[in-house]
Write a protein that holds these residues in place. Structure first.
Motif, PDB file in Angstrom:
ATOM      1  N   SER A  84      -0.728  49.236  47.309  1.00 42.10           N
ATOM      2  CA  SER A  84      -0.751  49.592  48.734  1.00 42.10           C
ATOM      3  C   SER A  84       0.160  50.793  48.959  1.00 42.10           C
ATOM      4  N   PRO A  85       0.015  51.513  50.086  1.00 45.60           N
ATOM      5  CA  PRO A  85       0.772  52.756  50.302  1.00 45.60           C
ATOM      6  C   PRO A  85       2.284  52.539  50.292  1.00 45.60           C
ATOM      7  N   ALA A  86       2.980  53.484  49.692  1.00 47.54           N
ATOM      8  CA  ALA A  86       4.437  53.369  49.591  1.00 47.54           C
ATOM      9  C   ALA A  86       5.117  53.597  50.932  1.00 47.54           C
ATOM     10  N   GLU A  87       4.638  54.546  51.712  1.00 46.34           N
ATOM     11  CA  GLU A  87       5.332  54.926  52.940  1.00 46.34           C
ATOM     12  C   GLU A  87       5.318  53.821  53.989  1.00 46.34           C
ATOM     13  N   THR A  88       4.238  53.061  54.065  1.00 49.26           N
ATOM     14  CA  THR A  88       4.125  52.033  55.103  1.00 49.26           C
ATOM     15  C   THR A  88       4.363  50.616  54.596  1.00 49.26           C
ATOM     16  N   THR A  89       4.127  50.362  53.322  1.00 50.53           N
ATOM     17  CA  THR A  89       4.271  48.991  52.818  1.00 50.53           C
ATOM     18  C   THR A  89       5.222  48.879  51.635  1.00 50.53           C
ATOM     19  N   GLY A  90       5.729  50.006  51.145  1.00 51.77           N
ATOM     20  CA  GLY A  90       6.602  49.940  49.978  1.00 51.77           C
ATOM     21  C   GLY A  90       5.867  49.576  48.701  1.00 51.77           C
ATOM     22  N   SER A  91       4.539  49.647  48.729  1.00 58.19           N
ATOM     23  CA  SER A  91       3.695  49.275  47.571  1.00 58.19           C
ATOM     24  C   SER A  91       3.857  47.809  47.195  1.00 58.19           C
ATOM     25  N   GLN A  92       4.159  46.961  48.172  1.00 61.16           N
ATOM     26  CA  GLN A  92       4.409  45.552  47.877  1.00 61.16           C
ATOM     27  C   GLN A  92       3.129  44.717  47.780  1.00 61.16           C
ATOM     28  N   TYR A  93       1.969  45.331  48.044  1.00 57.76           N
ATOM     29  CA  TYR A  93       0.696  44.626  47.914  1.00 57.76           C
ATOM     30  C   TYR A  93      -0.166  45.306  46.857  1.00 57.76           C
ATOM     31  N   LEU A  94      -1.007  44.517  46.216  1.00 53.53           N
ATOM     32  CA  LEU A  94      -2.000  45.021  45.285  1.00 53.53           C
ATOM     33  C   LEU A  94      -3.362  44.625  45.824  1.00 53.53           C
ATOM     34  N   TYR A  95      -4.362  45.452  45.604  1.00 53.59           N
ATOM     35  CA  TYR A  95      -5.681  45.116  46.142  1.00 53.59           C
ATOM     36  C   TYR A  95      -6.771  45.617  45.210  1.00 53.59           C
ATOM     37  N   SER A  96      -7.928  44.948  45.273  1.00 55.61           N
ATOM     38  CA  SER A  96      -9.008  45.256  44.348  1.00 55.61           C
ATOM     39  C   SER A  96     -10.342  44.920  44.972  1.00 55.61           C
ATOM     40  N   GLY A  97     -11.378  45.632  44.544  1.00 57.73           N
ATOM     41  CA  GLY A  97     -12.739  45.243  44.861  1.00 57.73           C
ATOM     42  C   GLY A  97     -13.153  44.066  44.008  1.00 57.73           C
ATOM     43  N   SER A  98     -14.418  43.669  44.140  1.00 56.22           N
ATOM     44  CA  SER A  98     -14.893  42.496  43.405  1.00 56.22           C
ATOM     45  C   SER A  98     -16.414  42.490  43.391  1.00 56.22           C
ATOM     46  N   ALA A  99     -16.979  41.983  42.314  1.00 57.39           N
ATOM     47  CA  ALA A  99     -18.439  41.941  42.187  1.00 57.39           C
ATOM     48  C   ALA A  99     -19.079  40.960  43.150  1.00 57.39           C
ATOM     49  N   ASP A 100     -18.297  40.038  43.726  1.00 53.90           N
ATOM     50  CA  ASP A 100     -18.850  39.070  44.671  1.00 53.90           C
ATOM     51  C   ASP A 100     -18.776  39.558  46.118  1.00 53.90           C
ATOM     52  N   GLY A 101     -18.415  40.826  46.313  1.00 60.92           N
ATOM     53  CA  GLY A 101     -18.418  41.398  47.654  1.00 60.92           C
ATOM     54  C   GLY A 101     -17.166  41.148  48.456  1.00 60.92           C
ATOM     55  N   ARG A 102     -16.101  40.719  47.827  1.00 60.66           N
ATOM     56  CA  ARG A 102     -14.853  40.437  48.538  1.00 60.66           C
ATOM     57  C   ARG A 102     -13.756  41.397  48.092  1.00 60.66           C
ATOM     58  N   ILE A 103     -12.880  41.733  49.015  1.00 58.47           N
ATOM     59  CA  ILE A 103     -11.699  42.531  48.694  1.00 58.47           C
ATOM     60  C   ILE A 103     -10.505  41.591  48.704  1.00 58.47           C
ATOM     61  N   HIS A 104      -9.793  41.531  47.599  1.00 58.17           N
ATOM     62  CA  HIS A 104      -8.616  40.671  47.502  1.00 58.17           C
ATOM     63  C   HIS A 104      -7.357  41.507  47.672  1.00 58.17           C
ATOM     64  N   ILE A 105      -6.415  40.975  48.457  1.00 58.67           N
ATOM     65  CA  ILE A 105      -5.111  41.605  48.644  1.00 58.67           C
ATOM     66  C   ILE A 105      -4.053  40.575  48.247  1.00 58.67           C
ATOM     67  N   TRP A 106      -3.219  40.931  47.281  1.00 57.87           N
ATOM     68  CA  TRP A 106      -2.175  40.033  46.799  1.00 57.87           C
ATOM     69  C   TRP A 106      -0.801  40.541  47.212  1.00 57.87           C
ATOM     70  N   SER A 107       0.094  39.605  47.442  1.00 58.61           N
ATOM     71  CA  SER A 107       1.512  39.943  47.491  1.00 58.61           C
ATOM     72  C   SER A 107       1.996  40.064  46.056  1.00 58.61           C
ATOM     73  N   LEU A 108       3.053  40.812  45.847  1.00 56.41           N
ATOM     74  CA  LEU A 108       3.618  40.917  44.501  1.00 56.41           C
ATOM     75  C   LEU A 108       4.023  39.558  43.947  1.00 56.41           C
ATOM     76  N   ASP A 109       4.277  38.580  44.836  1.00 54.39           N
ATOM     77  CA  ASP A 109       4.732  37.273  44.353  1.00 54.39           C
ATOM     78  C   ASP A 109       3.594  36.429  43.771  1.00 54.39           C
ATOM     79  N   GLY A 110       2.374  36.977  43.728  1.00 44.74           N
ATOM     80  CA  GLY A 110       1.265  36.289  43.078  1.00 44.74           C
ATOM     81  C   GLY A 110       0.262  35.660  44.001  1.00 44.74           C
ATOM     82  N   ARG A 111       0.613  35.486  45.272  1.00 51.22           N
ATOM     83  CA  ARG A 111      -0.287  34.816  46.208  1.00 51.22           C
ATOM     84  C   ARG A 111      -1.277  35.792  46.831  1.00 51.22           C
ATOM     85  N   VAL A 112      -2.483  35.300  47.085  1.00 58.15           N
ATOM     86  CA  VAL A 112      -3.468  36.074  47.824  1.00 58.15           C
ATOM     87  C   VAL A 112      -3.098  36.000  49.299  1.00 58.15           C
TER      88      VAL A 112
END
Length: 562
Positions: free
Chosen positions: A416-444
């Motif tokens: 995720s963007p550094a300026e607004t979120t500090g890059s504390q989230y990770l996100y990805s597309g998916s073949a099932d049509g969903r976008i997942h956003i995780w916290s760095l702590d492992g939780r969706v």
């Protein structure tokens, strides 16, 4: 290593041509065959919490306020404006916890599959490249233009593209093999590069009034003239799957087949060629935005390798190897600090790495020829068999994130963007049509479902209607991009294998715009207050009992003795 053809994306296309009639069946089978071989992470993981609290991923104070549920933005701004000793409010103070939470509204449809769809670094542009060798650049600072006004004003020059976004420029790319595999915008937004399954990357201007010239950047050992009718590049033996500008825009790093390259645009020559892997290099990047000396390559041989250009003159060995995936790697993305990177793998895992913890070349040599994946697995099909190993025995990743589906194509992931979120989230597309956003702590923290994306007739910023139920997405979300200044994500999803993409805009919407959200919030707030009151009464009873018991002990202290 993997039982796959070398040119994955080209093979995707051949299979698509053969199986067009069964494409809807393919997408529905993703849901039927979905198996959760990995348990859901419900509690924060210690390694991830340590990252959040380290200061490497933005300010710690907003994270503490979130844990305490102290997220009153008006109160935060007022407190900082009335207390001179407190630093001014920065974007991260109020935006770090604003995660896009809507299933999206369609902002563009296109007749071909889109392979890259990204914001520019400053998010003033949004650009795409597609299988029909066209690139589109959209002006994100211009107001949206409703389709009805476009038709009335006769401003729809491209019949294959329907969009409410302002089109800055459409570029007809140089013909290549099968598709444009990747595209990247220069840091100054003035130039764009794109690759195909040939050894040549092309560079062109992004200005509407600029030159339409396509400048070839050849990574081949020998320079040859382009043959007009040789669109399949039969005389060339490799293609480029990934290309990136350097932070100063003067160099390009590219990955193709087993090789990693660097091209110096000022000197107009290839300066680095490394036989980096034993299989295709699907993705590559610069590790930092400062020196440009450290390169990262990610391959179908399951490994990521880190290269320091300063030492390549004496050795062609990598500075280190990141071991953990058990299947091929589809994408690598760097945080930009020269330390952290993430990767998506066909083992259905997104992994976070610290370059300081990479394995040495000697450690890699001991396991290079050992395979820990699933024999016969082909990610192009909608089923991932139960794996023998959840990670490589020599796994050196810091964290692993799951829940998405890395099938069908080379699914991409990002910080995720550094300026607004500090890059504390990770996100990805998916073949099932969903976008997942995780916290760095492992939780969706959020799942955005393209099955519920609204049509283009809706306003992306309007109140969200009640979601429909019982839908299965026919989307495969290959690429996603988070706006650098706003809590907005854009996703590009393939509608079906016969060709066709939908771009959706996912915004963060507060309580006033979410259906039933205020009532839900009030009910939840009442329940939390009731639970808190009950806990306080219980604590008071325990304290009273302890006080009475303590009075029976000789010499015990009691406030009444004061």
């Amino acid at each position: 290593m993997e039982e796959e053809d070398n040119n994955d994306e080209e093979d995707d296309g051949n299979e698509d041509a053969e199986d067009d009639d069964n494409e809807d069946e393919y997408y529905s089978s993703i849901h039927r065959h979905a198996h959760n071989w990995f348990g859901e992470v419900k509690d924060p993981q210690a390694a991830g919490v340590a990252l959040l609290n380290s200061g490497d991923f933005g300010k710690v104070a907003p994270k503490i306020r979130k844990r305490r549920d102290e997220q009153n933005l008006a109160k935060l701004v007022l407190r900082k404006s009335t207390r001179p000793t407190i630093s001014a409010v920065q974007k991260e103070d109020y935006a770090s916890n604003l995660v896009p939470n809507t299933n999206g509204t369609t902002v563009a449809t296109y007749d071909a599959n889109i392979y890259t769809a990204q914001f520019s670094d400053d998010s003033s542009f949004y650009y795409t490249c597609s299988q029909d060798f066209r690139l589109h650049i959209f002006d994100m600072n211009a107001p949206p233009v409703p389709l009805s006004l476009q038709r009335r004003g006769g401003i729809m020059p491209d019949p294959s593209l329907k969009t409410s976004m302002a089109v800055r420029k459409t570029i007809q790319g140089h013909p290549g093999r099968w598709t444009i595999t990747d595209a990247n915008l220069s840091p100054d937004n003035e130039r764009m590069i794109y690759s195909s399954i040939t050894p040549t990357v092309y560079m062109t201007s992004t200005s509407p009034d600029g030159s339409s010239a396509q400048i070839p950047i050849s990574f081949s050992d020998t320079t040859r003239r382009y043959v007009r009718n040789d669109i399949w590049g039969s005389s060339d033996s490799f293609g480029i799957w990934s290309c990136r500008f350097s932070a100063d825009g003067n160099e390009v790093v590219a990955g193709g087949n087993s090789n990693l390259f660097v091209y110096d645009l000022l000197a107009n020559r290839r300066t680095v060629k490394i036989l980096a892997h034993s299989d295709d290099v699907n993705s590559c990047c610069w590790a930092d935005t400062a020196s440009g000396n450290v390169l990262v390559s990610a391959s179908d041989d399951t490994f990521l390798k880190v290269w320091d250009r300063r030492s390549l003159g004496t050795s062609q060995k990598p500075s280190g190897v990141l071991i953990g995936h058990t299947e091929g790697i589809t994408y690598v993305s760097a945080k930009g600090d020269g330390r952290y990177i993430i990767s998506n793998g066909k083992d259905q895992a997104l992994r976070l790495w610290d370059l300081r913890k990479m394995r040495s070349s000697l450690e890699f040599d001991a396991v290079e020829d050992k395979f820990y994946g699933v024999s016969g697995f082909d990610y192009r099909y909608p089923h991932y068999p139960k794996p023998r190993y959840q990670a490589h025995p020599k796994d050196c990743s810091v964290m692993t994130y799951r829940g998405h589906s890395v099938l069908r194509t080379l699914i991409r992931c990002h910080f995720s963007p550094a300026e607004t979120t500090g890059s504390q989230y990770l996100y990805s597309g998916s073949a099932d049509g969903r976008i997942h956003i995780w916290s760095l702590d492992g939780r969706v923290v959020q799942v955005l479902d393209r099955a519920h994306t609204l049509p283009m007739s809706f306003d992306p910023s309007s109140p969200e209607p009640e979601p429909t139920s019982g839908l299965h997405s026919s989307n495969c979300v290959r690429d996603v991009s988070w706006h650098s200044q706003e809590p907005v994500i854009m996703s590009a999803g393939w509608e079906n294998g016969r060709g066709g993409s939908v771009i959706a805009r996912h915004e963060w919407k507060g309580l006033l715009k979410m259906p039933g959200a205020i009532e839900d919030w009030v009910e939840r707030n009442n329940q939390e207050h009731a639970e808190l009151a009950s806990e306080r009464r219980h604590s008071q009873r325990l304290a009273e009992r302890a006080r009475r018991f303590g009075r029976q002990l000789p010499g015990s202290f009691d406030s009444d003795d004061l």
